[in-house]
Design an enzyme around this catalytic site. Structure first.
Site, PDB file in Angstrom:
ATOM      1  N   PRO A  93     -85.304  20.025  36.408  1.00 56.26           N
ATOM      2  CA  PRO A  93     -85.849  18.738  35.977  1.00 56.26           C
ATOM      3  C   PRO A  93     -85.346  18.383  34.588  1.00 56.26           C
ATOM      4  O   PRO A  93     -85.237  19.244  33.711  1.00 56.26           O
ATOM      5  CB  PRO A  93     -87.366  18.965  35.986  1.00 56.26           C
ATOM      6  CG  PRO A  93     -87.543  20.440  35.907  1.00 56.26           C
ATOM      7  CD  PRO A  93     -86.352  21.055  36.566  1.00 56.26           C
ATOM      8  N   LEU A  98     -85.379  22.781  29.678  1.00 53.51           N
ATOM      9  CA  LEU A  98     -84.817  23.825  30.535  1.00 53.51           C
ATOM     10  C   LEU A  98     -83.293  23.841  30.540  1.00 53.51           C
ATOM     11  O   LEU A  98     -82.683  24.533  31.349  1.00 53.51           O
ATOM     12  CB  LEU A  98     -85.340  23.657  31.963  1.00 53.51           C
ATOM     13  CG  LEU A  98     -86.848  23.823  32.144  1.00 53.51           C
ATOM     14  CD1 LEU A  98     -87.257  23.495  33.580  1.00 53.51           C
ATOM     15  CD2 LEU A  98     -87.280  25.237  31.782  1.00 53.51           C
ATOM     16  N   GLY A  99     -82.686  23.099  29.638  1.00 52.03           N
ATOM     17  CA  GLY A  99     -81.230  23.143  29.519  1.00 52.03           C
ATOM     18  C   GLY A  99     -80.487  22.337  30.563  1.00 52.03           C
ATOM     19  O   GLY A  99     -79.338  22.637  30.888  1.00 52.03           O
ATOM     20  N   ALA A 102     -77.017  20.963  29.314  1.00 53.67           N
ATOM     21  CA  ALA A 102     -76.010  22.008  29.122  1.00 53.67           C
ATOM     22  C   ALA A 102     -75.554  22.575  30.461  1.00 53.67           C
ATOM     23  O   ALA A 102     -74.354  22.818  30.673  1.00 53.67           O
ATOM     24  CB  ALA A 102     -76.574  23.126  28.248  1.00 53.67           C
ATOM     25  N   ALA A 103     -76.491  22.795  31.378  1.00 53.10           N
ATOM     26  CA  ALA A 103     -76.132  23.336  32.687  1.00 53.10           C
ATOM     27  C   ALA A 103     -75.278  22.344  33.471  1.00 53.10           C
ATOM     28  O   ALA A 103     -74.326  22.732  34.162  1.00 53.10           O
ATOM     29  CB  ALA A 103     -77.393  23.699  33.463  1.00 53.10           C
ATOM     30  N   ASP A 144     -78.381  26.653  24.011  1.00 57.52           N
ATOM     31  CA  ASP A 144     -78.388  26.208  25.406  1.00 57.52           C
ATOM     32  C   ASP A 144     -77.041  26.488  26.065  1.00 57.52           C
ATOM     33  O   ASP A 144     -76.968  27.015  27.178  1.00 57.52           O
ATOM     34  CB  ASP A 144     -78.704  24.717  25.493  1.00 57.52           C
ATOM     35  CG  ASP A 144     -80.181  24.414  25.305  1.00 57.52           C
ATOM     36  OD1 ASP A 144     -80.900  25.279  24.761  1.00 57.52           O
ATOM     37  OD2 ASP A 144     -80.614  23.317  25.690  1.00 57.52           O
TER      38      ASP A 144
END
Length: 310
Positions: A93, A98-99, A102-103, A144
């Site tokens: 989300p 929760l990054g 970056a992810a 991150d």
């Protein structure tokens, strides 16, 4: 980070994947040279696919981060981006600490590199992801970008240097219950708020930074020795610092209180704050999960803390 090469009948397809991240201790203060501890969350992630469309490219994830990631990797690889089609499938989300950005960047960069039959070094991948993160968050520490491309955790991060932390192989199963407040946070706004708050606090602000660094240092030793009760107390103390820095909010405060009342060893926000997620350390995940959901958490996820051997 997993990089796969798929060769379907209809042409080349590059894929890349990156995990979500949590910050156990040290968010915000890491921007001021203090250490932080983070860990990847393999159960939440982003998968990207890339192929040459032969015409105008469709990019379903047409965000600023995605565009920057595509431009950065194409420039590095010296490949055209005009007909590059990229699709992103994410479990993470957004705006929850929760990054996600970056992810997303890491998965896209890995997919384009895979399509080009190139394998990027970890350092190159980090640099390209960090370029996208700077656009998303302004002054990005790099935590991150380092965490979402890592295969292990927890990780120690300070001044751009990352190393894995050992976790005791204990009979006690310590788990982080991650609870979504349902409130979107903004890392960029939170970073600016902390900067102003530290300037206002003066010497007290410097003392808070120092205390936060000490908590991270102690927590690394707690992980190594399996002192989960002590680690929980450090997390709750860190939450007090984040409250003082102004990045908590009623939704976070309520879930932290509910987790502690439900038997958690410690609880705090994770990430930028002003919403997002609360993490609670516990050896009784069902009880803490039930307490968090009863208090209004939108969803909960359990993340094992260890062991990790080095």
């Amino acid at each position: 980070m997993r990089m796969d090469t798929i060769r379907p009948d209809n042409g080349l397809l590059g894929t890349g994947r990156a995990a979500a991240k949590l910050i156990l201790l040290g968010e915000h203060v890491v921007l001021y040279g203090r250490p932080a501890i983070s860990l990847p969350v393999p159960d939440l992630g982003v998968t990207a696919t890339a192929h040459r469309s032969g015409g105008n490219a469709a990019r379903p994830d047409d965000t600023a981060v995605a565009r920057t990631a595509i431009a950065a990797v194409c420039r590095y690889l010296r490949v055209p981006q005009a007909d590059l089609a990229v699709a992103v499938d994410s479990d993470i989300p957004r705006e929850r600490g929760l990054g996600s950005s970056a992810a997303t960047a890491a998965a896209i960069i890995a997919a384009v590199a895979d399509l080009s039959d190139r394998k990027l070094s970890d350092e190159t991948l980090f640099t390209l992801v960090q370029e996208s993160e700077a656009l998303a968050h302004g002054n990005a520490s790099g935590i991150d970008a380092r965490t979402v491309i890592s295969a292990v955790g927890p990780l120690w991060f300070q001044d751009g240097v990352v190393r894995p932390l050992p976790v005791a192989d204990s009979e006690v199963r310590a788990v982080l219950v991650v609870a979504d407040t349902g409130v979107a946070g903004s890392t960029r706004q939170a970073v600016a708020l902390v900067r102003r708050r530290l300037a206002e606090l003066g010497a007290e602000g410097e003392a808070l930074l120092e205390r936060a660094g000490q908590l991270s240092t102690g927590a690394a030793e707690d992980l190594r020795l399996g002192r989960f009760a002590e680690l929980g107390r450090a997390m709750t103390a860190a939450q007090g610092i984040l409250v003082r820095l102004g990045v908590s909010c009623p939704a976070v405060d309520g879930l932290v209180a509910a987790a502690l009342a439900g038997g958690a060893l410690g609880a705090k926000l994770s990430g930028g704050g002003l919403g997002g997620c609360v993490i609670a350390l516990t050896t009784d995940a069902p009880a803490v999960r039930a307490a968090l959901l009863a208090a209004g958490a939108q969803r909960c996820l359990e993340v094992p803390l260890g062991p990790v051997r080095t």
